[in-house]
Scaffold this active site. Sequence first.
Site, short mmCIF file in Angstrom:
data_model
loop_
_atom_site.label_atom_id
_atom_site.label_comp_id
_atom_site.label_asym_id
_atom_site.label_seq_id
_atom_site.Cartn_x
_atom_site.Cartn_y
_atom_site.Cartn_z
N CYS A 78 20.25 -35.70 -5.82
CA CYS A 78 18.81 -35.68 -5.60
C CYS A 78 18.20 -34.35 -6.05
CB CYS A 78 18.50 -35.93 -4.13
SG CYS A 78 18.91 -37.59 -3.56
N CYS A 109 26.22 -23.43 -7.95
CA CYS A 109 24.97 -24.18 -7.76
C CYS A 109 24.75 -24.33 -6.26
CB CYS A 109 25.03 -25.54 -8.47
SG CYS A 109 26.32 -26.65 -7.84
#
Length: 370
Positions: A195, A334
Amino acid sequence: MKALVEPGRALNDAEKERYSRHLLIPNIDIAGQERLINAKVLCIGAGGLGSPTIMYLAAAGIGEIGIVDCDRVDVTNLQRQIIHTQNDLGKSKALSAKEKVESLNSDTKVNTYEFKLDSNNALDIFKNYDLIIDCTDNFATRYLINDAAAILGKPYIWGSIYRFDGQASIFWSNEGPCYRCMHPTPPAPGAVPSCAEGGVLGVLCGTIGSIQSNEAIKLITGIGNSLLGTLLIYDALDSSYKKVEIKKSETCPICSGKQKELLPDYEDFCGLGDAITPAQLAERANEYFLVDVREPEEHAALSIPGAVLIPKGKFEDGSAFALMPSDREIILYCRSGIRSATCLQLLKAAGFYNSKHLQGGIIAWEESRR
């Protein structure tokens, strides 16, 4: 369908008034509500799916709710994670969710687990609950949840969201298929965008999270037909639902009994190897060329000191490679380790073999700093 939980203590007068709308339903009535207040439900994740799931379970009178989440609330969460508010920014998601549950229903006991679920702690946590609800967003954790639930013989309710599409099902190896029957092997790292990469319609979380809550109540009370053996697919753009049968696989290592223990590392199983831990990064931080592959707004909100921002898109178009040193080990990171694993593959394919990525991403890094 047999009820998962036996009735507990008798409802007191205050509870009869509070849950009066449930007591009016013949399929639930007093016995069903007593099952709910005696139930123990573990929710993995207090984000988009976890928000409505946790709140509706608390409102329904679930006696004990466990919340596993090692992340903290940031401003990008507020578009869909309705259990958190602006006042919770920077706060542990598990603690933020606990506060909302206690404000809604002080009779519900809330246990929080502010650390990452892994092979070393999953069984010890799961054994204390009647059923598990998977509200996570990464494949490594999904396989871990599946295997731990199967080993303990517990059902778990799964949900997934992406952009305008949502899915839900129940996996229970004792009674039907498990997650591995549907997905025998994980996709290649980065093949399925998260997402954070592709976006999600905020209200979709409410739709799928409500379905997960509904399935939990049905399992606990023994009413209706559950989603066991069925994949429910929802398209928010068409406002359409469809069901697909999931069959138990004869070759499934979990359902066949061939795998009787948890795997040592589910990130390795999902192809997320070549990783270093936050502790290893901290020991030699000055020696690495540290690269943040997230988007600029994510980097601006929170980053690891000394990191250079080179978004994932630059690895995909090849422009990142000219920015890489040839004389230092390269470490990518990340949010949780998914995007960095994809970039790592591209980096190694370009000949930068002296490179790794941060296991668990900046979430794990922040957790290690506390």
